[in-house]
Design a protein around this motif. Structure first.
Motif, PDB file in Angstrom:
ATOM      1  N   ARG A 431       0.838  -1.195   0.000  1.00  0.00           N
ATOM      2  CA  ARG A 431       0.000   0.000   0.000  1.00  0.00           C
ATOM      3  C   ARG A 431       0.879   1.253   0.000  1.00  0.00           C
ATOM      4  O   ARG A 431       0.592   2.238  -0.705  1.00  0.00           O
ATOM      5  CB  ARG A 431      -0.914  -0.011   1.225  1.00  0.00           C
ATOM      6  N   ARG A 432       1.968   1.226   0.774  1.00  0.00           N
ATOM      7  CA  ARG A 432       2.868   2.373   0.840  1.00  0.00           C
ATOM      8  C   ARG A 432       3.603   2.586  -0.488  1.00  0.00           C
ATOM      9  O   ARG A 432       3.752   3.716  -0.958  1.00  0.00           O
ATOM     10  CB  ARG A 432       3.869   2.188   1.974  1.00  0.00           C
ATOM     11  N   ASP A 434       2.604   1.683  -3.467  1.00  0.00           N
ATOM     12  CA  ASP A 434       1.642   2.202  -4.448  1.00  0.00           C
ATOM     13  C   ASP A 434       1.375   3.690  -4.213  1.00  0.00           C
ATOM     14  O   ASP A 434       1.225   4.473  -5.169  1.00  0.00           O
ATOM     15  CB  ASP A 434       0.330   1.417  -4.359  1.00  0.00           C
ATOM     16  N   TYR A 435       1.324   4.083  -2.960  1.00  0.00           N
ATOM     17  CA  TYR A 435       1.086   5.491  -2.607  1.00  0.00           C
ATOM     18  C   TYR A 435       2.204   6.380  -3.168  1.00  0.00           C
ATOM     19  O   TYR A 435       1.952   7.414  -3.800  1.00  0.00           O
ATOM     20  CB  TYR A 435       0.998   5.608  -1.081  1.00  0.00           C
ATOM     21  N   LYS A 438       2.139   6.716  -7.004  1.00  0.00           N
ATOM     22  CA  LYS A 438       1.161   7.704  -7.465  1.00  0.00           C
ATOM     23  C   LYS A 438       1.673   9.125  -7.234  1.00  0.00           C
ATOM     24  O   LYS A 438       1.529  10.006  -8.108  1.00  0.00           O
ATOM     25  CB  LYS A 438      -0.153   7.490  -6.729  1.00  0.00           C
TER      26      LYS A 438
END
Length: 446
Positions: A431-432, A434-435, A438
């Motif tokens: 999740r990190r 991917d953050y 982006k």
């Protein structure tokens, strides 16, 4: 397959008179007299198997038999010589030096001039050094000898590539319980008496042999000499275990079994099978493996196959290792066993391991590419004039604490090495990642 031959008609054991000699061992009396009598090894001897095909074609090449003790390497070699009308010569690498080898080769050359070929069987061939192994090559190439070597060690590691390139490696396997039972029946027929064992005890005897036919026949010979055999009584497993010691597990801490079993343990952990992992862990311990070696390898499994999916796995292994060092054997092994169970049941990820290998490959490929100047320190005015540190964005000054700058060499395309899996704690790391991907795209587009 077993290293055994039947008694011949002129067996001295069957003669009478003053010239009576000592009885021959059971293993010697049961040696097969043809390849069809060999027990097991159909993967080598069957009609469509390598040796079956060679013999039917009338073309036998040099061979390397690789397998554990007591599975028939010597017997098959002897019977191959009989099948092909070659003179059978047997030597052992343990007791044979260069002078003896020269005599063997000279005798084979003389034999060849008289129209007779030689099958040279070399037991423990891996014990010859490189120079001695090279000495076989000219005699293999000109047809003076047909070499059949036997080894319990992996030929890939122990034999010269030149010898291997001129030979076919055939793998002989340990005998299974069905093969051992057939051998036991042959022994009973030869001795003209049944083993004084009930069903479970008979099966226990076969298991004691651990796949070694010669070991089984030695055990049978001991059991048949007990008073119960002559009295027709049946012994149970408990009595058998009291009188006989189980054969030591085949395990060489520096040989193939060492690597085979640690591979089995590692793959069982990776495959999330705690029962199989514990079994191979126990097999290595009972074979005499150093628990410290196991502690090290278990910790490596945590790093390689679990990684960030469960960061506590490494800590658990290190604590187990420390516990072993404090407790010693045999209590300390329990801590290592607990670590094995924990690893087997932990979520798995090799994301960090793959990322590390990819980064190492990229580092080797790009050589000496310098970092981009904007992330270099500029402690002198000369370095500032050269552009060191110029344009560096201090990440803490950004509202979200992320500048999105490039940190790879300026001439190098950005690499993507770490790709976290969607399992365990690494789901949070994904999740990190991917953050930030982006955000980086947003900074680049802005």
């Amino acid at each position: 397959m077993i290293d055994l031959f039947d008694a011949t008609p002129d067996d001295p054991e069957k003669k009478t008179g003053a010239a009576q000699v000592a009885p021959r061992p059971l293993a010697d009396r049961l040696r097969p007299r043809s390849l069809s009598e060999v027990i097991g090894q159909q993967q080598v001897l069957g009609p469509e198997a390598p040796l079956g095909t060679m013999l039917s074609a009338g073309s036998l090449s040099s061979l390397i038999f690789w397998g554990p003790p007591g599975v028939g390497k010597t017997t098959i070699a002897r019977l191959l010589a009989d099948e092909t009308d070659l003179t059978f010569i047997q030597i052992s690498a343990i007791f044979t030096g260069v002078p003896e080898l020269r005599k063997v080769f000279e005798a084979a050359k003389l034999r060849r001039t008289n129209g007779q070929g030689t099958l040279l069987f070399v037991d423990e061939i891996h014990r010859f050094n490189k120079a001695q192994q090279d000495g076989f090559l000219p005699y293999m190439e000109d047809g003076t000898i047909l070499l059949v070597g036997a080894t319990t060690e992996n030929p890939s590691f122990e034999l010269n590539s030149a010898v291997l390139s001129r030979s076919q490696v055939l793998v002989l396997e340990r005998l299974d319980l069905r093969d051992l039972e057939l051998l036991a029946q042959r022994a009973e027929k030869e001795m003209q008496q049944a083993l004084p064992l009930d069903g479970p005890a008979r099966e226990a005897l076969l298991e004691m042999a651990d796949g070694d036919g010669r070991a089984l026949l030695n055990l049978i010979e001991q059991v048949s000499a007990w008073p119960e055999a002559k009295a027709g009584e049946k012994l149970d497993t408990a009595t058998l275990s009291t009188r006989l010691m189980r054969r030591a597990t085949k395990y060489d801490k520096s040989g193939d079994e060492h690597y085979n079993l640690i591979s089995a343990l590692h793959k069982s952990v990776r495959g999330s099978d705690p029962d199989a992992a514990l079994y191979w862990f126990a097999r290595m311990l009972t074979g005499g493996e150093d628990p410290r070696f196991l502690a090290r390898r278990i910790t490596r499994m945590a790093v390689e196959d679990i990684g960030f999916a469960d960061p506590q796995a490494q800590t658990h292994c290190l604590h187990a290792w420390e516990t072993y060092e404090r407790l010693g054997s045999p209590e300390g092994e329990l801590a290592l066993a607990q670590a094995v169970i924990y690893l087997a049941l932990a979520p798995k990820s090799n994301g960090a391991y793959v990322a590390y290998k990819s980064a190492m490959a990229a580092a080797r490929q790009t050589g000496s590419e310098p970092p981009p100047k904007h992330i270099l320190n500029a402690p002198t005015s000369l370095m500032k004039d050269q552009g060191y540190g110029d344009g560096y964005a201090y990440d803490h000054d950004a509202a979200d604490g992320f500048s999105g700058q490039n940190y790879f060499p300026e001439t190098m395309k950005r690499g993507v090495y770490y790709q976290p899996v969607d399992r365990g704690f690494e789901r949070e790391l994904k999740r990190r990642v991917d953050y930030f991907v982006k955000l980086r795209a947003k900074r680049g587009s802005g």
